[in-house]
Scaffold this motif. Structure first.
Motif, mmCIF file in Angstrom:
data_model
loop_
_atom_site.group_PDB
_atom_site.id
_atom_site.type_symbol
_atom_site.label_atom_id
_atom_site.label_comp_id
_atom_site.label_asym_id
_atom_site.label_seq_id
_atom_site.Cartn_x
_atom_site.Cartn_y
_atom_site.Cartn_z
ATOM 1 N N ASP A 1 37.848 55.829 36.787
ATOM 2 C CA ASP A 1 38.168 55.460 38.676
ATOM 3 C C ASP A 1 38.942 57.066 38.498
ATOM 4 O O ASP A 1 38.651 57.747 39.654
ATOM 5 C CB ASP A 1 39.926 54.607 38.006
ATOM 6 C CG ASP A 1 41.241 55.408 36.911
ATOM 7 O OD1 ASP A 1 40.141 55.333 35.612
ATOM 8 O OD2 ASP A 1 41.772 54.688 37.053
ATOM 9 N N ASP B 1 29.111 52.667 36.933
ATOM 10 C CA ASP B 1 30.772 52.579 36.890
ATOM 11 C C ASP B 1 30.901 52.761 37.991
ATOM 12 O O ASP B 1 32.102 52.104 38.788
ATOM 13 C CB ASP B 1 31.347 52.280 35.614
ATOM 14 C CG ASP B 1 31.101 51.750 34.231
ATOM 15 O OD1 ASP B 1 30.002 50.710 34.639
ATOM 16 O OD2 ASP B 1 30.895 52.231 33.384
ATOM 17 N N GLY C 1 39.471 47.680 43.611
ATOM 18 C CA GLY C 1 38.368 47.564 42.953
ATOM 19 C C GLY C 1 38.217 49.076 43.628
ATOM 20 O O GLY C 1 37.368 49.710 42.588
ATOM 21 N N ILE D 1 32.983 51.134 41.345
ATOM 22 C CA ILE D 1 34.257 51.786 41.764
ATOM 23 C C ILE D 1 34.114 52.257 43.727
ATOM 24 O O ILE D 1 34.597 52.167 44.184
ATOM 25 C CB ILE D 1 34.979 52.572 41.271
ATOM 26 C CG1 ILE D 1 35.270 51.906 40.212
ATOM 27 C CG2 ILE D 1 36.086 53.065 41.690
ATOM 28 C CD1 ILE D 1 36.027 52.655 38.997
ATOM 29 N N ASP E 1 39.146 41.344 43.853
ATOM 30 C CA ASP E 1 39.039 43.280 43.947
ATOM 31 C C ASP E 1 39.454 43.429 45.477
ATOM 32 O O ASP E 1 38.743 44.728 45.222
ATOM 33 C CB ASP E 1 37.602 42.750 42.867
ATOM 34 C CG ASP E 1 36.396 42.288 44.346
ATOM 35 O OD1 ASP E 1 37.213 41.294 45.034
ATOM 36 O OD2 ASP E 1 35.587 41.867 43.968
ATOM 37 N N GLY F 1 36.707 44.464 35.974
ATOM 38 C CA GLY F 1 38.284 46.123 35.474
ATOM 39 C C GLY F 1 39.294 45.570 35.788
ATOM 40 O O GLY F 1 40.263 44.509 35.616
ATOM 41 N N THR G 1 40.049 50.672 36.973
ATOM 42 C CA THR G 1 39.062 51.991 35.429
ATOM 43 C C THR G 1 37.941 50.724 35.182
ATOM 44 O O THR G 1 38.927 49.143 35.033
ATOM 45 C CB THR G 1 40.133 52.589 34.684
ATOM 46 O OG1 THR G 1 39.191 52.910 34.750
ATOM 47 C CG2 THR G 1 40.760 51.650 33.944
ATOM 48 N N LYS G 2 36.681 50.719 34.227
ATOM 49 C CA LYS G 2 36.338 49.872 34.141
ATOM 50 C C LYS G 2 36.702 50.079 32.774
ATOM 51 O O LYS G 2 35.471 49.366 31.299
ATOM 52 C CB LYS G 2 34.815 50.691 34.116
ATOM 53 C CG LYS G 2 34.579 50.787 35.520
ATOM 54 C CD LYS G 2 34.773 49.194 36.368
ATOM 55 C CE LYS G 2 33.447 48.159 35.603
ATOM 56 N NZ LYS G 2 33.272 46.861 36.653
#
Length: 461
Positions: A105, A134, A147, A138, A223, A253, A151-152
């Motif tokens: 993120d 990733d 979304g 985002i 999201d 996420g 963070t992933k």
């Protein structure tokens, strides 16, 4: 003694200067071991403050002595401008390595702000493919949605795993995720099925199956949910993080409480800009010309609204000529009306932002603000009757001013409450009913009330 990352410490410039001198001494003596022992013992924010005060050739030395993950921690503490110039100083490979270590993120937030599309694409291409994917995911979401701020880096497990298996998984991957306090449970299709707290994992026996202890009543965010609503979820349920799911209810996420703090700061800054008619110009990094360019449209609009105020005064020119003393109280009426309306505006915008008006109801809120204006007007009217009578020895004039202020404050409070509610119903940010706009509108109404009453009693003055 200098602050360690685990100590609560109020930094002063004197202490920063001492830390800075120690870093410079280790660079002059080319003692990497001493530098790392000192530097890595400090909190990342302190490291950032020291690095930003070094000369470029000194920073270049530090980039060689620090690993990518160590630089990533410092990078995440920086403002965007400092991040930009820091990566620009590094070799392309090293910059990409640092971005690989930055949370997805934060990497997305930085890349999104890069002014040149080619630079964005170049950096993404140099990064690890998984991290780049990733970040791209985002960036694909609309701004200010769940979304876009998620963070992933999170932990997911399966319901048929044992505590022992989960503990082994945590030891292996726990360092690479944003938070380990919640472990999310997914089924074979990737759907969010439950959540387990770290405490539950620690206190149960190694042979316990996750399905036996997980909670299936999971609070989550879609999201496309607005970031303000995500913040409200975390606040309402006292969470450290909230999972984010897509339309198929797949876990994609998480949004953490520190992300929400940034969101709240952004929203407060935005509302302050709206209420003060200075939207977009609250950033102190803007030049005087840039700030003026953003504020000027509002000021020009308010200037034209001010012409209406002037026309109201001009319409009652004969009244003013007959009793010049009436002009003395024009600023009092205008200021009181504007201030009262702005107070109600602030209360209603705050209630809309927090959702508290939904619990109490719009009618109750409006009655409250009208009542508040009524009582404030009554108090001010009593004070003015006494004050004007004593200062000007004119009871009728005192009554005219007192009645005018009573009616003006009652109406101003109601307008300050109603206008943002109407704007909110139109799906526009209620903060755009800015303080200066409300002030000008209530000035006009207040003067109209004042001169109408004064004109009605003109023959007795």
């Amino acid at each position: 003694m200098f602050p360690h990352r685990n100590e609560v410490f109020l930094m002063t410039q004197y202490v920063i200067d001492q830390m800075l001198e120690q870093v410079r001494e280790s660079i002059r003596s080319q003692d990497q071991d001493v530098f790392r022992k000192l530097f890595l013992g400090w909190h990342e924010n302190f490291q950032m403050q020291v690095i930003m005060q070094l000369y470029k050739h000194e920073r270049m030395q530090l980039y060689d002595w620090l690993a990518a993950n160590e630089l990533a921690g410092v990078f995440q503490e920086m403002e965007y401008e400092d991040q930009f110039f820091t990566l620009k100083e590094m070799e392309a490979a090293q910059a990409a390595a640092v971005m690989n270590e930055v949370s997805a993120d934060d990497a997305a937030a930085f890349i999104d702000k890069l002014p040149i599309t080619a630079r964005k694409e170049s950096l993404l291409k140099a990064m690890d493919a998984k991290k780049a994917d990733d970040v791209k995911e985002i960036l694909s979401y609309p701004k200010e949605t769940a979304g876009a701020i998620m963070t992933k880096e999170y932990l997911e497990i399966f319901s048929n795993q044992t505590i022992a298996e989960v503990m082994a998984f945590l030891r292996k991957t726990g360092q690479d995720v944003e938070t380990i306090y919640y472990v999310y449970v997914v089924n074979e299709a990737g759907h969010l099925a439950g959540v387990v707290s770290l405490r539950d994992v620690i206190v149960h026996d190694n042979k316990t199956i996750i399905e036996e202890i997980m909670s299936t009543r999971v609070v989550y965010a879609d999201d496309d949910l607005d970031q303000e609503d995500v913040a409200k979820i975390i606040q309402t349920y006292d969470l450290l993080a909230v999972p984010v799911v897509n339309k198929q209810k797949h876990l994609i996420g998480i949004v953490t409480v520190d992300d929400v703090m940034d969101v709240l700061e952004e929203e407060v800054t935005e509302d302050i800009g709206e209420i003060s008619a200075s939207k977009g110009s609250t950033d102190t990094n803007l030049s005087a010309f840039q700030a003026a360019k953003k504020r000027a449209p509002w000021i020009v609009l308010l200037m034209f609204l001010g012409l209406i105020t002037a026309n109201v005064i001009g319409r009652y020119e004969e009244t003013l000529e007959a009793v010049v003393l009436l002009s003395v109280f024009i600023p009092l009426i205008m200021d009181s009306a504007g201030n009262t309306g702005t107070q109600s505006l602030a209360v209603v915008v705050r209630s809309l932002a927090t959702g508290s008006y939904e619990k109490k109801g719009i009618a109750k809120m409006l009655r409250r603000e009208l009542g508040t204006g009524f009582f404030m007007g009554l108090i001010c009217a009593v004070v003015l009757v006494l004050t004007v009578s004593i200062l000007y020895n004119h009871l009728l004039l005192a009554v005219i001013v007192a009645v005018s202020i009573f009616l003006t404050l009652s109406v101003a409070a109601l307008i300050g409450a109603v206008l943002p509610l109407i704007i909110n119903k139109l799906n526009i940010d209620p903060a755009v009913a800015s303080g200066p706009f409300i002030t000008t509108l209530n000035d006009i109404i207040g003067l109209f009330i004042y001169f109408t009453i004064a004109t009605s009693f003109l023959e007795y003055l």
